[in-house]
Design a protein around this motif. Structure first.
Motif, PDB file in Angstrom:
ATOM      1  N   ILE A 180      -3.400 -12.332   7.772  1.00 46.51           N
ATOM      2  CA  ILE A 180      -4.474 -11.331   7.688  1.00 46.51           C
ATOM      3  C   ILE A 180      -3.729 -10.121   6.767  1.00 46.51           C
ATOM      4  O   ILE A 180      -4.500  -9.392   5.967  1.00 46.51           O
ATOM      5  N   LEU A 181      -2.633 -10.071   7.080  1.00 47.14           N
ATOM      6  CA  LEU A 181      -1.584  -9.083   6.150  1.00 47.14           C
ATOM      7  C   LEU A 181      -1.956  -9.485   4.753  1.00 47.14           C
ATOM      8  O   LEU A 181      -2.207  -8.677   3.811  1.00 47.14           O
ATOM      9  N   PHE A 182      -1.733 -10.857   4.371  1.00 46.87           N
ATOM     10  CA  PHE A 182      -1.919 -11.071   2.974  1.00 46.87           C
ATOM     11  C   PHE A 182      -3.343 -11.052   2.453  1.00 46.87           C
ATOM     12  O   PHE A 182      -3.396 -10.482   1.418  1.00 46.87           O
ATOM     13  N   ILE A 183      -4.152 -11.317   3.200  1.00 47.49           N
ATOM     14  CA  ILE A 183      -5.655 -11.089   2.922  1.00 47.49           C
ATOM     15  C   ILE A 183      -6.071  -9.543   2.402  1.00 47.49           C
ATOM     16  O   ILE A 183      -6.579  -9.234   1.780  1.00 47.49           O
ATOM     17  N   GLY A 184      -5.397  -8.718   3.636  1.00 50.50           N
ATOM     18  CA  GLY A 184      -5.580  -7.210   3.208  1.00 50.50           C
ATOM     19  C   GLY A 184      -4.940  -6.735   2.169  1.00 50.50           C
ATOM     20  O   GLY A 184      -5.531  -6.000   1.367  1.00 50.50           O
TER      21      GLY A 184
ATOM     22  N   PHE B  31      -4.089  -8.487  -0.791  1.00 55.95           N
ATOM     23  CA  PHE B  31      -4.402  -8.933  -2.004  1.00 55.95           C
ATOM     24  C   PHE B  31      -6.045  -8.828  -2.279  1.00 55.95           C
ATOM     25  O   PHE B  31      -6.440  -8.890  -3.452  1.00 55.95           O
ATOM     26  N   ILE B  32      -6.549  -8.729  -1.334  1.00 59.11           N
ATOM     27  CA  ILE B  32      -8.171  -8.840  -1.197  1.00 59.11           C
ATOM     28  C   ILE B  32      -8.743  -7.587  -0.989  1.00 59.11           C
ATOM     29  O   ILE B  32      -9.720  -6.968  -1.516  1.00 59.11           O
ATOM     30  N   GLY B  33      -8.079  -6.738  -0.029  1.00 53.10           N
ATOM     31  CA  GLY B  33      -8.786  -5.490   0.437  1.00 53.10           C
ATOM     32  C   GLY B  33      -9.144  -5.556   1.777  1.00 53.10           C
ATOM     33  O   GLY B  33      -9.108  -6.554   2.459  1.00 53.10           O
ATOM     34  N   LYS B  34      -9.223  -4.244   2.007  1.00 53.46           N
ATOM     35  CA  LYS B  34      -9.297  -3.701   3.698  1.00 53.46           C
ATOM     36  C   LYS B  34     -10.533  -4.434   4.143  1.00 53.46           C
ATOM     37  O   LYS B  34     -10.583  -4.739   5.515  1.00 53.46           O
ATOM     38  N   LYS B  35     -11.665  -4.393   3.479  1.00 52.64           N
ATOM     39  CA  LYS B  35     -13.037  -4.726   4.289  1.00 52.64           C
ATOM     40  C   LYS B  35     -12.725  -6.170   4.455  1.00 52.64           C
ATOM     41  O   LYS B  35     -13.064  -6.411   5.528  1.00 52.64           O
ATOM     42  N   LEU B  36     -12.553  -7.053   3.457  1.00 54.16           N
ATOM     43  CA  LEU B  36     -12.346  -8.672   3.911  1.00 54.16           C
ATOM     44  C   LEU B  36     -11.191  -8.698   4.830  1.00 54.16           C
ATOM     45  O   LEU B  36     -11.402  -9.598   5.643  1.00 54.16           O
TER      46      LEU B  36
ATOM     47  N   LEU C 123      -4.716  -1.885   7.615  1.00 53.83           N
ATOM     48  CA  LEU C 123      -3.514  -1.188   7.332  1.00 53.83           C
ATOM     49  C   LEU C 123      -2.928  -1.910   6.145  1.00 53.83           C
ATOM     50  O   LEU C 123      -2.376  -1.286   5.050  1.00 53.83           O
ATOM     51  N   ALA C 124      -3.164  -3.122   5.705  1.00 54.47           N
ATOM     52  CA  ALA C 124      -2.712  -4.022   4.581  1.00 54.47           C
ATOM     53  C   ALA C 124      -3.188  -3.302   3.440  1.00 54.47           C
ATOM     54  O   ALA C 124      -2.413  -2.933   2.285  1.00 54.47           O
ATOM     55  N   GLU C 125      -4.468  -2.545   3.433  1.00 52.20           N
ATOM     56  CA  GLU C 125      -5.006  -1.825   2.097  1.00 52.20           C
ATOM     57  C   GLU C 125      -4.350  -0.496   1.877  1.00 52.20           C
ATOM     58  O   GLU C 125      -3.743  -0.289   0.854  1.00 52.20           O
ATOM     59  N   TYR C 126      -3.943  -0.074   3.140  1.00 47.45           N
ATOM     60  CA  TYR C 126      -3.184   1.152   2.940  1.00 47.45           C
ATOM     61  C   TYR C 126      -1.679   0.810   2.352  1.00 47.45           C
ATOM     62  O   TYR C 126      -1.265   1.757   1.391  1.00 47.45           O
ATOM     63  N   PHE C 127      -0.968  -0.314   3.026  1.00 48.36           N
ATOM     64  CA  PHE C 127       0.199  -0.582   2.341  1.00 48.36           C
ATOM     65  C   PHE C 127      -0.060  -0.942   0.858  1.00 48.36           C
ATOM     66  O   PHE C 127       0.856  -0.487  -0.003  1.00 48.36           O
ATOM     67  N   ASP C 128      -0.932  -1.479   0.516  1.00 51.04           N
ATOM     68  CA  ASP C 128      -1.403  -1.941  -0.875  1.00 51.04           C
ATOM     69  C   ASP C 128      -1.267  -0.732  -1.704  1.00 51.04           C
ATOM     70  O   ASP C 128      -0.704  -0.745  -3.046  1.00 51.04           O
ATOM     71  N   LYS C 129      -1.999   0.383  -1.260  1.00 52.90           N
ATOM     72  CA  LYS C 129      -2.025   1.624  -2.136  1.00 52.90           C
ATOM     73  C   LYS C 129      -0.803   2.270  -2.118  1.00 52.90           C
ATOM     74  O   LYS C 129      -0.617   3.226  -3.150  1.00 52.90           O
ATOM     75  N   ASN C 130      -0.180   2.172  -1.072  1.00 54.05           N
ATOM     76  CA  ASN C 130       1.276   3.355  -1.001  1.00 54.05           C
ATOM     77  C   ASN C 130       2.465   2.645  -1.353  1.00 54.05           C
ATOM     78  O   ASN C 130       3.433   3.229  -1.178  1.00 54.05           O
TER      79      ASN C 130
ATOM     80  N   VAL D 163      -9.730 -11.448  -9.100  1.00 54.02           N
ATOM     81  CA  VAL D 163     -11.270 -11.798  -8.842  1.00 54.02           C
ATOM     82  C   VAL D 163     -11.827 -10.593  -7.768  1.00 54.02           C
ATOM     83  O   VAL D 163     -12.940 -10.153  -8.515  1.00 54.02           O
ATOM     84  N   PHE D 164     -10.824 -10.357  -6.878  1.00 52.14           N
ATOM     85  CA  PHE D 164     -11.791  -9.479  -5.944  1.00 52.14           C
ATOM     86  C   PHE D 164     -11.583  -7.988  -6.297  1.00 52.14           C
ATOM     87  O   PHE D 164     -12.273  -7.004  -5.914  1.00 52.14           O
ATOM     88  N   LYS D 165     -10.332  -7.639  -6.893  1.00 51.65           N
ATOM     89  CA  LYS D 165     -10.208  -6.161  -7.253  1.00 51.65           C
ATOM     90  C   LYS D 165     -10.166  -5.818  -8.827  1.00 51.65           C
ATOM     91  O   LYS D 165      -9.681  -5.041  -9.240  1.00 51.65           O
ATOM     92  N   ALA D 166     -11.084  -6.646  -9.597  1.00 51.71           N
ATOM     93  CA  ALA D 166     -11.150  -6.565 -11.062  1.00 51.71           C
ATOM     94  C   ALA D 166     -11.706  -5.176 -11.298  1.00 51.71           C
ATOM     95  O   ALA D 166     -12.686  -4.499 -10.832  1.00 51.71           O
ATOM     96  N   LYS D 167     -10.855  -4.434 -12.068  1.00 51.56           N
ATOM     97  CA  LYS D 167     -11.304  -3.074 -12.519  1.00 51.56           C
ATOM     98  C   LYS D 167     -12.467  -3.406 -13.885  1.00 51.56           C
ATOM     99  O   LYS D 167     -11.809  -4.029 -14.895  1.00 51.56           O
ATOM    100  N   ARG D 168     -13.667  -3.095 -13.626  1.00 47.88           N
ATOM    101  CA  ARG D 168     -14.610  -3.054 -14.546  1.00 47.88           C
ATOM    102  C   ARG D 168     -14.847  -1.820 -15.567  1.00 47.88           C
ATOM    103  O   ARG D 168     -15.013  -0.963 -14.954  1.00 47.88           O
TER     104      ARG D 168
END
Length: 181
Positions: free
Chosen positions: A46-50, A52-57, A90-97, A170-175
């Protein structure tokens, strides 16, 4: 359409990976343990998913997989789900910081989330079932699990990182949208 198909395939892959991890957790690690303590692969997953894919998923998968685990284990339904959902958030928070490049940072994330998860689940069990809080025994088990999860992270993170960046594209692509005024 191609983007949606890629996301659908990745989500199916994540679900299949969960079942593989469940098999490993319930079969392989019952034999391969340290002093009777197994790693918790679901925390890492779940840490990995959060991350690399984001907090929602991360939160959704954490909640759903956790509830499924609670049903299989026969535990109070929702405890594992809530704790894994918190890890996904929390993983999304970690990813941003923090950097996903640093193995030390990732190890600290694993240590922190393992402690958070186990303290949360154990605290709930102590309150719900009114059994005495045995801090020394809990601390020993927690320490072994933290070390086990950290060791697995050291070994497996290069693979997780490569897969994670592919999924992240794929999931966090910046368009970039252009507008004409």
């Amino acid at each position: 359409e191609g983007e949606i198909l890629k996301k659908a395939c990745i989500i199916i892959g994540l679900i299949l990976t969960f079942f593989i991890l469940y098999f490993l957790q319930s079969n392989f690690f019952t034999w391969f343990n340290i002093a009777g303590v197994m790693p918790n692969l679901f925390i890492l997953y779940i840490l990995f998913i959060g991350l690399f894919i984001g907090k929602k998923l991360g939160a959704i998968f954490g909640l759903l997989f956790g509830i499924y685990l609670d049903i299989l284990i026969g535990q109070a339904i929702g405890v594992t789900g809530v704790m894994l959902a918190i890890i996904g958030l929390l993983a999304e928070y970690f990813d941003k910081n923090f950097s996903k490049e640093s193995r030390v940072t990732i190890m600290l994330m694993v240590i922190g989330t393992t402690i958070l998860y186990e303290v949360g689940v154990y605290g709930f069990d102590v309150v719900k079932y009114s059994f005495p809080f045995e801090i020394q025994e809990f601390a020993i088990i927690l320490t072994i699990e933290v070390l086990f999860n950290t060791l697995l992270t050291i070994i497996l993170y290069p693979i997780f990182q490569k897969l994670g960046y592919k999924v992240e594209e794929v999931f966090k692509a910046k368009r970039v949208l252009t507008r004409y005024f």
